[in-house]
Design an enzyme around this catalytic site. Structure first.
Site, short mmCIF file in Angstrom:
data_model
loop_
_atom_site.label_atom_id
_atom_site.label_comp_id
_atom_site.label_asym_id
_atom_site.label_seq_id
_atom_site.Cartn_x
_atom_site.Cartn_y
_atom_site.Cartn_z
N GLY A 41 0.84 -1.19 0.00
CA GLY A 41 0.00 0.00 0.00
C GLY A 41 0.87 1.24 0.00
N GLN B 91 3.20 9.87 0.91
CA GLN B 91 4.45 9.13 1.15
C GLN B 91 5.48 9.36 0.05
OE1 GLN B 91 2.34 5.21 2.02
NE2 GLN B 91 4.09 5.13 3.40
N CYS C 89 5.06 0.14 7.87
CA CYS C 89 4.80 1.25 6.97
C CYS C 89 6.09 1.60 6.24
CB CYS C 89 4.32 2.45 7.78
SG CYS C 89 3.99 3.91 6.78
N LEU C 90 6.00 1.86 4.93
CA LEU C 90 7.20 2.19 4.16
C LEU C 90 7.85 3.48 4.67
CD1 LEU C 90 6.00 1.41 0.51
CD2 LEU C 90 7.50 0.01 1.95
N HIS D 198 -5.23 1.92 7.01
CA HIS D 198 -3.87 2.45 7.11
C HIS D 198 -3.64 3.54 6.05
CE1 HIS D 198 0.63 1.73 7.78
NE2 HIS D 198 0.61 2.46 6.67
N GLU D 199 -4.02 3.24 4.80
CA GLU D 199 -3.76 4.19 3.70
C GLU D 199 -4.66 5.42 3.81
OE1 GLU D 199 -1.07 3.76 2.25
OE2 GLU D 199 -0.82 1.66 2.83
N HIS E 50 -3.25 7.80 6.19
CA HIS E 50 -2.16 8.60 5.61
C HIS E 50 -2.70 9.87 4.97
CE1 HIS E 50 1.69 6.62 5.94
NE2 HIS E 50 1.23 5.46 5.51
ZN ZN Z 1 2.04 3.61 5.72
#
Ligand code: ZN
Length: 182
Positions: free
Chosen positions: A58, A63, A105-106, A147-148, A151
Protein backbone atom coordinates in the site's frame (compact mmCIF):
# COMPACT_ATOMS: atom_id res chain seq x y z
CA UNK A 1 8.97 -9.37 2.50
CA UNK A 2 12.38 -10.79 1.60
CA UNK A 3 10.97 -13.91 -0.08
CA UNK A 4 9.47 -11.76 -2.80
CA UNK A 5 11.15 -11.67 -6.18
CA UNK A 6 12.55 -8.17 -6.64
CA UNK A 7 10.24 -6.01 -8.74
CA UNK A 8 11.49 -5.09 -12.19
CA UNK A 9 10.16 -1.57 -12.82
CA UNK A 10 8.41 -0.79 -16.09
CA UNK A 11 10.79 1.10 -18.34
CA UNK A 12 10.16 4.82 -18.60
CA UNK A 13 8.02 5.04 -15.46
CA UNK A 14 9.31 7.50 -12.86
CA UNK A 15 10.13 5.98 -9.49
CA UNK A 16 9.45 8.21 -6.50
CA UNK A 17 11.42 8.06 -3.31
CA UNK A 18 9.30 7.17 -0.27
CA UNK A 19 9.66 9.83 2.42
CA UNK A 20 10.09 8.83 6.04
CA UNK A 21 8.79 10.09 9.35
CA UNK A 22 9.12 12.93 10.47
CA UNK A 23 8.75 14.47 6.99
CA UNK A 24 6.05 17.19 7.51
CA UNK A 25 4.05 16.12 4.42
CA UNK A 26 3.17 12.90 6.26
CA UNK A 27 1.39 14.86 8.98
CA UNK A 28 -0.69 16.99 6.61
CA UNK A 29 -4.28 16.44 5.47
CA UNK A 30 -3.98 15.74 1.74
CA UNK A 31 -5.86 17.80 -0.86
CA UNK A 32 -8.81 16.20 -2.65
CA UNK A 33 -8.27 15.35 -6.33
CA UNK A 34 -10.51 17.41 -8.62
CA UNK A 35 -8.92 16.84 -12.04
CA UNK A 36 -9.08 13.34 -13.51
CA UNK A 37 -6.77 13.45 -16.50
CA UNK A 38 -3.86 11.66 -18.17
CA UNK A 39 -1.47 13.22 -15.67
CA UNK A 40 -3.34 11.58 -12.80
CA UNK A 41 -3.22 8.21 -14.58
CA UNK A 42 0.51 8.63 -15.03
CA UNK A 43 0.98 9.47 -11.35
CA UNK A 44 -1.03 6.39 -10.32
CA UNK A 45 1.19 4.17 -12.49
CA UNK A 46 4.27 5.77 -10.92
CA UNK A 47 2.81 5.10 -7.48
CA UNK A 48 2.30 1.39 -8.25
CA UNK A 49 5.81 1.04 -9.61
CA UNK A 50 7.31 2.93 -6.65
CA UNK A 51 5.25 0.82 -4.22
CA UNK A 52 6.26 -2.51 -5.80
CA UNK A 53 9.90 -1.50 -5.92
CA UNK A 54 9.75 -0.64 -2.20
CA UNK A 55 8.07 -4.06 -1.66
CA UNK A 56 4.96 -2.45 -0.24
CA UNK A 57 1.33 -3.53 -0.45
CA UNK A 58 0.00 0.00 0.00
CA UNK A 59 1.15 3.52 -0.75
CA UNK A 60 -0.45 6.90 -0.19
CA UNK A 61 0.55 9.92 -2.28
CA UNK A 62 1.85 11.90 0.77
CA UNK A 63 4.45 9.13 1.15
CA UNK A 64 6.02 10.30 -2.10
CA UNK A 65 5.67 13.93 -0.94
CA UNK A 66 2.52 14.59 -3.00
CA UNK A 67 -0.19 15.88 -0.70
CA UNK A 68 -3.17 14.51 -2.63
CA UNK A 69 -5.92 12.06 -1.74
CA UNK A 70 -4.62 9.13 -3.78
CA UNK A 71 -3.71 5.66 -2.59
CA UNK A 72 -2.64 2.46 -4.32
CA UNK A 73 -3.14 -0.93 -2.67
CA UNK A 74 -2.28 -4.49 -3.70
CA UNK A 75 -2.58 -6.85 -0.74
CA UNK A 76 -1.45 -9.89 -2.76
CA UNK A 77 1.57 -8.04 -4.21
CA UNK A 78 0.93 -8.80 -7.92
CA UNK A 79 -0.41 -12.34 -7.25
CA UNK A 80 -4.08 -11.62 -7.99
CA UNK A 81 -4.87 -8.88 -10.55
CA UNK A 82 -8.19 -8.11 -8.83
CA UNK A 83 -6.30 -7.00 -5.71
CA UNK A 84 -4.76 -4.05 -7.54
CA UNK A 85 -6.70 -1.04 -6.27
CA UNK A 86 -6.60 2.70 -6.81
CA UNK A 87 -8.63 4.82 -4.46
CA UNK A 88 -9.00 8.52 -5.05
CA UNK A 89 -10.67 10.73 -2.44
CA UNK A 90 -11.61 7.63 -0.38
CA UNK A 91 -14.02 7.86 2.53
CA UNK A 92 -14.78 5.14 5.07
CA UNK A 93 -18.57 4.78 5.08
CA UNK A 94 -18.90 2.02 7.68
CA UNK A 95 -16.69 -0.08 9.89
CA UNK A 96 -17.29 -3.03 12.17
CA UNK A 97 -15.48 -5.40 14.53
CA UNK A 98 -11.92 -5.44 15.76
CA UNK A 99 -8.66 -7.03 14.67
CA UNK A 100 -5.22 -6.63 16.18
CA UNK A 101 -2.27 -7.49 13.94
CA UNK A 102 1.28 -6.36 13.43
CA UNK A 103 1.60 -3.44 11.04
CA UNK A 104 4.43 -1.76 9.22
CA UNK A 105 4.80 1.25 6.97
CA UNK A 106 7.20 2.19 4.16
CA UNK A 107 7.63 5.58 5.87
CA UNK A 108 8.66 3.86 9.13
CA UNK A 109 11.18 1.25 7.96
CA UNK A 110 11.73 -1.73 10.27
CA UNK A 111 9.16 -0.52 12.79
CA UNK A 112 6.47 -3.15 13.35
CA UNK A 113 3.85 -2.94 16.08
CA UNK A 114 0.48 -4.46 16.82
CA UNK A 115 -2.32 -2.08 15.90
CA UNK A 116 -6.02 -2.43 16.56
CA UNK A 117 -8.22 -1.80 13.53
CA UNK A 118 -11.77 -2.48 12.46
CA UNK A 119 -12.13 -5.99 10.99
CA UNK A 120 -14.49 -4.87 8.24
CA UNK A 121 -14.78 -1.60 6.38
CA UNK A 122 -16.87 -0.22 3.55
CA UNK A 123 -15.19 2.53 1.56
CA UNK A 124 -16.39 4.84 -1.17
CA UNK A 125 -13.81 6.29 -3.55
CA UNK A 126 -13.29 7.47 -7.09
CA UNK A 127 -11.27 5.70 -9.78
CA UNK A 128 -8.77 7.41 -12.11
CA UNK A 129 -11.65 8.45 -14.35
CA UNK A 130 -13.47 10.10 -11.45
CA UNK A 131 -16.21 7.45 -11.27
CA UNK A 132 -17.46 6.57 -7.78
CA UNK A 133 -17.31 2.99 -6.52
CA UNK A 134 -17.66 1.18 -3.22
CA UNK A 135 -15.44 -1.53 -1.84
CA UNK A 136 -15.71 -3.71 1.24
CA UNK A 137 -12.72 -5.33 2.88
CA UNK A 138 -11.94 -7.73 5.71
CA UNK A 139 -8.66 -8.91 7.26
CA UNK A 140 -5.57 -7.54 5.49
CA UNK A 141 -7.55 -5.48 2.97
CA UNK A 142 -9.56 -3.83 5.76
CA UNK A 143 -6.29 -3.06 7.52
CA UNK A 144 -4.64 -1.68 4.37
CA UNK A 145 -7.65 0.50 3.57
CA UNK A 146 -7.65 2.01 7.07
CA UNK A 147 -3.87 2.45 7.11
CA UNK A 148 -3.76 4.19 3.70
CA UNK A 149 -6.81 6.38 4.32
CA UNK A 150 -5.21 7.44 7.61
CA UNK A 151 -2.16 8.60 5.61
CA UNK A 152 -4.42 10.92 3.61
CA UNK A 153 -5.42 12.54 6.91
CA UNK A 154 -1.88 12.92 8.21
CA UNK A 155 -2.12 9.90 10.55
CA UNK A 156 0.56 7.23 10.84
CA UNK A 157 0.06 3.80 12.40
CA UNK A 158 2.26 4.77 15.35
CA UNK A 159 -0.37 7.42 16.18
CA UNK A 160 -2.73 4.50 16.91
CA UNK A 161 -0.47 3.03 19.60
CA UNK A 162 -0.74 3.61 23.31
CA UNK A 163 1.12 6.70 24.46
CA UNK A 164 3.77 4.57 26.16
CA UNK A 165 4.39 2.41 23.08
CA UNK A 166 4.39 5.40 20.78
CA UNK A 167 6.95 7.21 22.94
CA UNK A 168 9.18 4.13 22.88
CA UNK A 169 8.99 3.94 19.10
CA UNK A 170 9.68 7.68 18.74
CA UNK A 171 12.69 7.38 21.03
CA UNK A 172 13.99 4.49 18.94
CA UNK A 173 13.60 6.56 15.75
CA UNK A 174 15.33 9.56 17.33
CA UNK A 175 18.28 7.36 18.18
CA UNK A 176 18.43 5.96 14.65
CA UNK A 177 18.30 9.49 13.20
CA UNK A 178 21.09 10.60 15.55
CA UNK A 179 23.27 7.71 14.37
CA UNK A 180 22.48 8.36 10.73
CA UNK A 181 20.73 5.00 10.42
CA UNK A 182 17.27 6.26 9.48
ZN1 ZN B 1 2.04 3.61 5.72
Amino acid sequence: MSDRTPHVPKPGVKIHEVVKYPEPVLAKVAEPVTVFDAELEKLVEEMFESMYLAEGIGLAAPQIAISKQITTIDVSYKERPEDKLVLINPVILEMEGKQTEEEGCLSLPDIREKVQRASWVKVRAQNVKGEYFEIEGTELLARALQHEIDHLHGILFIDKLSRLKRDLVLRRIKKLIKHGEW
